[in-house]
Design an enzyme around this catalytic site. Structure first.
Site, PDB file in Angstrom:
ATOM      1  CG  ASP A  71      -1.894   1.090   1.343  1.00  0.00           C
ATOM      2  OD1 ASP A  71      -3.057   0.811   1.664  1.00  0.00           O
ATOM      3  OD2 ASP A  71      -1.519   2.252   1.115  1.00  0.00           O
ATOM      4  CG  ASP A  97      -3.136   3.392  -2.063  1.00  0.00           C
ATOM      5  OD1 ASP A  97      -4.157   2.719  -1.855  1.00  0.00           O
ATOM      6  OD2 ASP A  97      -2.467   3.936  -1.171  1.00  0.00           O
ATOM      7  CD  GLU A  98      -5.736  -1.127  -0.144  1.00  0.00           C
ATOM      8  OE1 GLU A  98      -5.347  -1.939   0.709  1.00  0.00           O
ATOM      9  OE2 GLU A  98      -6.650  -0.319   0.043  1.00  0.00           O
TER      10      GLU A  98
END
Ligand code: TTP
Ligand code: MG
Length: 354
Positions: free
Chosen positions: A4, A99-100
């Site tokens: 992340d 984002d992860e």
């Protein structure tokens, strides 16, 4: 592994505008338009500035905070790049958001290459290729890895070795468990259930009162039991894109524009994967946090933006006709890719076409 980005939007802004590095930065809507914070740099967090907080509160907490408007297309591009770096390590990548992602590195492990070494190398690649930092959790399961990646941010690497899951989880506060939001956390604290260990010791009846049919899932997670596999995009049952609005709105024009943008993103993803789906879904979360989904199943499968937009807007207009609510989140999705049934239907259509 769960990976992340640290303060994703804010870090991208600090990277691209070096005068912002080391400054408190809040990316989000304007304070004068009742905007909210999407991402706060770690410098801003020292003042108590957090995601989802009204921007006016952020400015009150730190008058020096630099308020930056989001550049979504840049974040999407960075996201595409990082997923590529992940896929250089393993094809088993399950993105959870821009984002992860989860990475299943089981097959990458060899005698001389351990999971922590893989994670370290990944952090180095992302730092040198993208100029950004990421936090990684490594363990035997999705939930432990996700919790592990969150506890040593920023630039963290947390490894929970096989057999150490319970001793890692049990002292942590209940809020680390995905699915425990502010409401259930308050109920649990009222029952003196404060740590994951406390949670794991509860009879299922107590958890059922709070989590309903998810009680067993929560109890298992608290005990470090999580057998869910990493699911790659290819195996996905639906492809969707959703966004939380910076300011809640009931404006038809704004909502239409967002639905068109999301439909375009879903279309890009379908085209990239060379798949088509028969069902178009619209998800709306109202200001009062109730969520509704409406879907429409079509005779022919869709892929391109205009086809998805048409159905999604039809669903939106139907909803708006019957309500004057404000909305805080909108999502568009496509499913029904290639079940045996739809394949059968497609053959029928082809034969009819002949
Ligand atoms: P997060 O990973 O939750 O947050 P973050 O990357 O900013 O910070 P960190 O992981 O270090 O705690 O979310 C990723 C991005 O998603 C975030 O940069 C902006 C966006 N986002 C919103 O737009 N609204 C929100 O309420 C949240 C939580 C995130
Ligand atoms: Mg993040």
């Amino acid at each position: 592994m769960h990976a992340d980005f640290d303060a994703f939007y804010a870090s991208v802004e600090q990277r691209d505008f070096p005068e912002l590095s080391d400054r408190p930065v809040a990316v989000g809507g304007s304070p004068s338009k009742r905007g909210v914070v999407a991402s706060a740099s770690y410098e801003a967090r020292k003042y108590g500035i957090k995601s989802a907080m009204p921007m006016s509160t952020a400015v009150r907490k730190c008058s020096d905070v630099v308020v930056v408007s989001p550049r979504f297309s840049v974040y999407r591009e960075v996201s595409r790049q990082v997923m590529e770096v992940f896929r250089d390590i393993t094809p088993l990548v399950e993105p959870l958001s821009l984002d992860e992602a989860y990475l299943d590195v089981t097959d990458v492990i060899q005698q001389n290459v351990t999971p922590p070494q893989i994670a370290k190398k990944l952090k180095e690649s992302i730092s040198s290729d993208l100029g950004l930092t990421i936090s990684i959790g490594v363990s035997t399961s999705k939930s432990v890895s996700k919790i592990a990646s969150g506890i040593n941010k920023p630039d963290g690497l947390t490894v929970v070795r096989p057999g150490d899951e319970i001793s890692f989880l049990h002292p942590l506060p209940i809020e680390v468990v995905w699915g425990i939001g502010p409401k259930s956390s308050e109920k649990l604290h009222n029952l003196s259930i404060n740590t994951v260990g406390d949670l794991s010791a509860q009879p299922i009846k107590v958890l059922s009162d709070i989590f309903g049919s998810n009680a067993m899932y929560i109890k298992n997670i608290a005990n470090g039991v999580d057998l869910r596999p990493v699911i790659t995009q290819r195996e996905r049952k639906s492809i969707s894109s959703e966004t939380t609005l910076l300011v809640d709105t009931s404006d038809r024009g704004d909502l239409t524009e967002i639905v068109m943008r999301l439909s375009g993103q879903v279309a890009d993803s379908l085209i990239q994967k060379d798949i088509r789906g028969r069902t178009v879904k619209l998800k709306l979360k109202r200001s009062n946090f109730t969520t509704l989904t409406r879907q429409k199943t079509l005779l022919e499968k869709v892929q391109i933006s205009s086809e998805i937009t048409e159905s999604a807007l039809e669903l939106l207009n139907y909803e708006l006709k019957n309500s004057d609510e404000k909305y805080r989140l909108i999502g568009v999705g496509v499913s029904g890719f290639s079940s045996a049934e739809s394949l059968h239907d497609e053959m029928q259509l082809r034969f009819e076409g002949l």
